[in-house]
Write a protein that holds these residues in place. Structure first.
Motif, PDB file in Angstrom:
ATOM      1  N   LYS A   1       3.115   5.689  -3.061  1.00  0.00           N
ATOM      2  CA  LYS A   1       4.327   6.493  -3.620  1.00  0.00           C
ATOM      3  C   LYS A   1       4.361   6.665  -5.009  1.00  0.00           C
ATOM      4  CE  LYS A   1       9.249   6.487  -3.166  1.00  0.00           C
ATOM      5  NZ  LYS A   1      10.570   6.049  -2.610  1.00  0.00           N
ATOM      6  N   GLN A   2       3.966   5.650  -5.796  1.00  0.00           N
ATOM      7  CA  GLN A   2       3.949   5.490  -7.233  1.00  0.00           C
ATOM      8  C   GLN A   2       2.824   6.466  -7.626  1.00  0.00           C
ATOM      9  OE1 GLN A   2       2.674   1.593  -8.658  1.00  0.00           O
ATOM     10  NE2 GLN A   2       4.073   1.985 -10.593  1.00  0.00           N
ATOM     11  N   ASN A   3       1.702   6.479  -7.065  1.00  0.00           N
ATOM     12  CA  ASN A   3       0.702   7.188  -7.609  1.00  0.00           C
ATOM     13  C   ASN A   3       1.161   8.942  -7.316  1.00  0.00           C
ATOM     14  OD1 ASN A   3      -0.985   5.322  -8.338  1.00  0.00           O
ATOM     15  ND2 ASN A   3      -2.188   5.247  -6.363  1.00  0.00           N
ATOM     16  N   SER A   4       1.905   8.980  -6.034  1.00  0.00           N
ATOM     17  CA  SER A   4       2.255  10.340  -6.010  1.00  0.00           C
ATOM     18  C   SER A   4       3.226  10.788  -6.948  1.00  0.00           C
ATOM     19  CB  SER A   4       2.941  10.503  -4.511  1.00  0.00           C
ATOM     20  OG  SER A   4       3.404  11.632  -4.031  1.00  0.00           O
ATOM     21  N   GLU A   5       4.295   9.896  -7.219  1.00  0.00           N
ATOM     22  CA  GLU A   5       5.174  10.257  -8.175  1.00  0.00           C
ATOM     23  C   GLU A   5       4.663  10.546  -9.686  1.00  0.00           C
ATOM     24  OE1 GLU A   5       8.243   7.294  -7.943  1.00  0.00           O
ATOM     25  OE2 GLU A   5       8.902   8.210  -5.958  1.00  0.00           O
TER      26      GLU A   5
ATOM     27  N   ARG B   1       1.435  11.709 -10.139  1.00  0.00           N
ATOM     28  CA  ARG B   1       0.788  13.062 -10.286  1.00  0.00           C
ATOM     29  C   ARG B   1       1.918  14.052 -10.307  1.00  0.00           C
ATOM     30  NH1 ARG B   1      -1.715  10.284  -6.186  1.00  0.00           N
ATOM     31  NH2 ARG B   1      -0.697  11.439  -4.496  1.00  0.00           N
ATOM     32  N   LYS B   2       2.937  13.901  -9.393  1.00  0.00           N
ATOM     33  CA  LYS B   2       4.200  15.062  -9.632  1.00  0.00           C
ATOM     34  C   LYS B   2       4.524  15.062 -11.382  1.00  0.00           C
ATOM     35  CE  LYS B   2       5.531  14.623  -5.079  1.00  0.00           C
ATOM     36  NZ  LYS B   2       6.867  14.573  -4.159  1.00  0.00           N
ATOM     37  N   LEU B   3       4.638  14.052 -11.865  1.00  0.00           N
ATOM     38  CA  LEU B   3       5.198  13.800 -13.259  1.00  0.00           C
ATOM     39  C   LEU B   3       4.201  14.560 -14.251  1.00  0.00           C
ATOM     40  CD1 LEU B   3       7.433  13.033 -15.346  1.00  0.00           C
ATOM     41  CD2 LEU B   3       6.437  10.870 -15.368  1.00  0.00           C
ATOM     42  N   ASP B   4       3.049  14.142 -14.036  1.00  0.00           N
ATOM     43  CA  ASP B   4       1.785  14.462 -14.569  1.00  0.00           C
ATOM     44  C   ASP B   4       1.751  16.104 -14.424  1.00  0.00           C
ATOM     45  OD1 ASP B   4      -0.673  14.066 -16.451  1.00  0.00           O
ATOM     46  OD2 ASP B   4      -1.633  14.898 -14.813  1.00  0.00           O
ATOM     47  N   THR B   5       1.752  16.742 -13.248  1.00  0.00           N
ATOM     48  CA  THR B   5       1.899  18.099 -13.086  1.00  0.00           C
ATOM     49  C   THR B   5       2.933  18.802 -13.760  1.00  0.00           C
ATOM     50  OG1 THR B   5       0.789  18.023 -10.969  1.00  0.00           O
ATOM     51  CG2 THR B   5       1.735  19.967 -11.382  1.00  0.00           C
ATOM     52  N   ARG B   6       3.975  18.263 -13.582  1.00  0.00           N
ATOM     53  CA  ARG B   6       5.532  19.038 -14.503  1.00  0.00           C
ATOM     54  C   ARG B   6       5.038  18.913 -15.955  1.00  0.00           C
ATOM     55  NH1 ARG B   6       8.905  22.382 -14.232  1.00  0.00           N
ATOM     56  NH2 ARG B   6      10.850  21.940 -15.195  1.00  0.00           N
ATOM     57  N   ARG B   7       4.718  17.767 -16.330  1.00  0.00           N
ATOM     58  CA  ARG B   7       4.158  17.781 -18.008  1.00  0.00           C
ATOM     59  C   ARG B   7       3.173  19.016 -18.399  1.00  0.00           C
ATOM     60  NH1 ARG B   7       3.659  11.319 -18.259  1.00  0.00           N
ATOM     61  NH2 ARG B   7       5.924  10.792 -18.554  1.00  0.00           N
ATOM     62  N   LYS B   8       1.971  19.026 -17.443  1.00  0.00           N
ATOM     63  CA  LYS B   8       1.200  20.069 -17.756  1.00  0.00           C
ATOM     64  C   LYS B   8       1.925  21.375 -17.779  1.00  0.00           C
ATOM     65  CE  LYS B   8      -2.688  17.286 -16.074  1.00  0.00           C
ATOM     66  NZ  LYS B   8      -3.725  17.143 -15.041  1.00  0.00           N
TER      67      LYS B   8
ATOM     68  N   GLN C   1       0.750  -1.112  -0.118  1.00  0.00           N
ATOM     69  CA  GLN C   1       0.001   0.009  -0.004  1.00  0.00           C
ATOM     70  C   GLN C   1       0.877   1.313   0.029  1.00  0.00           C
ATOM     71  OE1 GLN C   1      -2.406  -0.683   3.287  1.00  0.00           O
ATOM     72  NE2 GLN C   1      -3.998  -1.855   2.246  1.00  0.00           N
ATOM     73  N   LEU C   2       1.836   1.220   1.055  1.00  0.00           N
ATOM     74  CA  LEU C   2       2.928   2.558   0.890  1.00  0.00           C
ATOM     75  C   LEU C   2       3.561   2.452  -0.391  1.00  0.00           C
ATOM     76  CD1 LEU C   2       4.552   2.015   4.188  1.00  0.00           C
ATOM     77  CD2 LEU C   2       3.046   3.745   3.441  1.00  0.00           C
ATOM     78  N   LEU C   3       3.780   1.537  -1.282  1.00  0.00           N
ATOM     79  CA  LEU C   3       4.448   1.499  -2.415  1.00  0.00           C
ATOM     80  C   LEU C   3       3.618   2.126  -3.699  1.00  0.00           C
ATOM     81  CD1 LEU C   3       6.822  -1.585  -2.633  1.00  0.00           C
ATOM     82  CD2 LEU C   3       7.598   0.854  -2.370  1.00  0.00           C
TER      83      LEU C   3
END
Length: 101
Positions: free
Chosen positions: A29-33, A35-42, A24-26
């Motif tokens: 973490k994967q989902n958070s990363e 989302r961050k990548l998606d935000t950066r791309r946007k 669950q923690l992994l």
């Protein structure tokens, strides 16, 4: 003999539970990363589009039209209003005065 087997089963249940928590923690973490990548791309795509709009008025009109038709939240429209009306100025943050003691 039954007691020993039951103890082993209980130990395995605890291990399984610990592994589920790690998974669950992994996943979190994967989902958070992601989302961050998606935000950066946007952000990068938005910057590129805005830069191109400065050099191509037809493209800018198309982008403004697309934004007007797809941005529905009033709060978001307020942020984009100056750009949508043809200005390039950044929205000014609201200034709140601190009361003096």
């Amino acid at each position: 003999m039954l007691v020993k087997i039951e103890q082993q089963r209980e130990a395995l249940r605890k291990q399984i539970e610990a592994l589920k928590k790690k998974e669950q923690l992994l996943v979190a973490k994967q989902n958070s990363e992601a989302r961050k990548l998606d935000t950066r791309r946007k952000i990068l795509i938005g910057a590129a589009v805005m830069a191109h709009c400065e050099h191509d008025e037809k493209f800018a009109d198309l982008v403004r039209s697309a934004v007007k038709n797809n941005i529905t939240k009033e709060k978001d429209k307020e942020v984009l209003n100056s750009w949508l009306t043809g200005g390039n100025q950044q929205p000014q943050p609201e200034v709140k005065e601190n009361p003096t003691p």
